[in-house]
Design an enzyme around this catalytic site. Sequence first.
Site, mmCIF file in Angstrom:
data_model
loop_
_atom_site.group_PDB
_atom_site.id
_atom_site.type_symbol
_atom_site.label_atom_id
_atom_site.label_comp_id
_atom_site.label_asym_id
_atom_site.label_seq_id
_atom_site.Cartn_x
_atom_site.Cartn_y
_atom_site.Cartn_z
ATOM 1 N N GLY A 174 0.850 -1.186 0.000
ATOM 2 C CA GLY A 174 0.000 0.000 0.000
ATOM 3 C C GLY A 174 0.881 1.230 0.000
ATOM 4 C CD GLN A 192 3.479 5.886 2.449
ATOM 5 O OE1 GLN A 192 2.518 5.357 1.919
ATOM 6 N NE2 GLN A 192 4.293 5.229 3.261
ATOM 7 C CB CYS A 230 4.457 2.740 7.760
ATOM 8 S SG CYS A 230 4.165 4.195 6.749
ATOM 9 C CG LEU A 231 6.453 1.089 1.935
ATOM 10 C CD1 LEU A 231 6.061 1.383 0.490
ATOM 11 C CD2 LEU A 231 7.500 -0.019 1.993
ATOM 12 C CG HIS A 266 -1.317 2.060 7.208
ATOM 13 N ND1 HIS A 266 -0.506 1.719 8.270
ATOM 14 C CD2 HIS A 266 -0.511 2.727 6.342
ATOM 15 C CE1 HIS A 266 0.721 2.173 8.049
ATOM 16 N NE2 HIS A 266 0.746 2.778 6.877
ATOM 17 C CD GLU A 267 -1.391 2.779 2.477
ATOM 18 O OE1 GLU A 267 -0.920 3.904 2.284
ATOM 19 O OE2 GLU A 267 -0.699 1.824 2.889
ATOM 20 C CG HIS A 318 -0.008 7.274 4.904
ATOM 21 N ND1 HIS A 318 1.137 7.828 5.435
ATOM 22 C CD2 HIS A 318 0.202 5.928 4.899
ATOM 23 C CE1 HIS A 318 1.985 6.854 5.751
ATOM 24 N NE2 HIS A 318 1.447 5.699 5.445
HETATM 25 ZN ZN ZN Z 1 2.168 3.821 5.747
#
Ligand code: ZN
Length: 169
Positions: free
Chosen positions: A45, A50, A92-93, A134-135, A138
């Site tokens: 995701g 990001q 998370c990236l 989660h996304e 963001h």
């Molecule tokens: Zn994330």
Amino acid sequence: MIRPIVKYPDPILERPTERVTEFNDELRQLVNDMFESMYDAKGIGLAAPQIGVSKRITVIDLSFKEDPEDKIVLINPEIIHREGKQHEEEGCLSLPDIREKVTRAAKVTVKAQDVNGEWFEIDGEELLARAFQHEIDHLDGVLFFRRVSALKRDLMLRRIRKLQRAGDW
Ligand code: ZN
């Protein structure tokens, strides 16, 4: 084009994003870049901030390229229904190597636009419900360490500072 993943504490990650109003080739290119960048970073995701773009767009692919039907693009998404609870580990990236259990709704319904601007609704449960929450967080400028207790958050932030000092961030 693969774009570098923005990491915490870049302020773009904690700023609410702008809604998408133009559904054109530029948007399609951005969505393609988001998938490419996500796969390159081994993620399932990714939200636009990001890769440094403060727009209300996220892409998800839980099958990681295996099943084209699993490729999900959400533009201007909102959660319109939540049900139940789950407590599972997330990563998370933008917070590499940090994992923590987060309480989320077990099932959600999301209303969003596709790349052509058409509205649709999509249901998710378990991992997919978690990815949606989660996304979409963001896109509101909320990183997942805001969803854990203050004590756990302090430990996570301490760990991040340690990784940063060691040059491993
Ligand atoms: Zn994330």
